[in-house]
Write an enzyme that holds these catalytic residues in place. Structure first.
Site: not given
Ligand code: GUN
Length: 297
Positions: A58, A102, A125
């Site tokens: 990311k 995350q 998110d």
């Molecule tokens: N863990 C797995 N997928 C995601 C996501 O799309 N966002 C976040 N913050 N954590 C994750």
């Protein structure tokens, strides 16, 4: 009658490249006009290998398109209060457009408490209940990155979804549940009749055999097998499990929720793993962060 169709790849890497190239141009334009550049703040707790990889991807994607990114790390045993303080600081920092924490978080921390503390206007998110509520009502909001990425992939390849039967396997808040809502919405792509299958569904195979579109998001490697799929189905594989493989430099091989080699010949379209949903998830997160920035510009 046996109908053999030519299978095509839903290439997430390629579609994400197109989206990122467009964003890069738009960010350069913002900079040229002396406007604010998008800024994503990512919080990573602990040293979970998969989470480390995702967050690194990311941050790298932010750099590629010209966004500012800040990675904030905490030890595995961090107290909830410390995380909440940092989120509060980011909520009030006018330079920060998007905040992501995350997941999964360590067991002693409540995902819900953390997600609820993020300013919904910076919740790129799309996990905050305010944003989930707006999504369900079809109002403009941040759509969670993985389902948003899947919708963008279907749009990119002009997959005809109207009136189709979509079977979503999995009901997580991150993928299955929001995607079921989106595929059933009065949008294009969308307008599907949706069946959400999960761990308690009896005879998943029967539902899959009726599906025009299958989205596998249960985290069980190679769960969807060729006998569960009718000819011409569109398959989206969200699974990404690390399987030990000593022959690989990394020590593992990535496996999807679909047995690709035997299922692919029956499909009209299918996503690969890796290179399918993963890159689209990141592209969708970037789009959400850009949108948040524009709302402040
Ligand atoms: N863990 C797995 N997928 C995601 C996501 O799309 N966002 C976040 N913050 N954590 C994750």
């Amino acid at each position: 009658m046996l109908y053999l169709c030519a299978m095509q790849i839903l290439d997430g890497k390629q579609a994400a490249h197109v989206i990122k190239s467009e964003l890069k141009i738009e960010v350069a334009q913002l900079a040229a006009e002396g406007k604010k550049i998008p800024h994503l703040a990512a919080i990573l707790v602990g040293t979970n290998g998969a989470s480390e990889t995702y967050v690194a991807a990311k941050v790298k994607a932010c750099e590629e398109v010209g966004f500012i990114s800040t990675l904030i790390r905490f030890e595995q045993d961090v107290h909830t209060g410390k995380l909440l303080d940092k989120i509060q600081e980011l909520n009030t920092d006018p330079d920060v457009d998007g905040i992501l924490v995350q997941l999964p978080l360590p067991k002693h921390i409540s995902d819900e408490e953390i997600i609820n503390s993020i300013d919904p206007d910076k919740d790129v998110d799309g996990f905050h209940p305010v944003n989930v509520g707006k999504m369900v009502q079809g109002l403009p909001t941040f759509i969670p990155a993985t389902p948003h990425g899947i919708m963008l992939l279907l749009e990119h390849y002009k997959i005809d979804t109207k009136g189709k039967h979509a079977v979503v396997i999995g009901r997580s808040n991150i993928v299955g549940r929001p995607l079921s809502i989106l595929l059933g919405s009065n949008t294009n792509p969308g307008n599907c009749t949706v069946t959400t299958c999960h761990s308690q569904t009896k005879n998943i195979k029967d539902f899959c055999l009726q599906a025009d579109i299958i989205v596998a998001a249960i985290g069980k490697p190679e769960f969807v097998t060729a006998d569960m799929v009718k000819e011409g189905t569109v398959i989206v594989d969200v699974g990404i499990t690390r399987d030990v493989d000593p022959t690989k430099k990394s020590g593992y091989k990535l496996k999807g929720d679909v047995a690709f080699d035997t299922v692919a010949p029956k499909c009209s379209w299918i996503t690969p793993v890796p290179g399918g949903v993963g890159p689209m998830t990141i592209a969708a997160l970037l789009k959400n962060t850009y949108k948040s920035c524009l709302q402040k510009n």
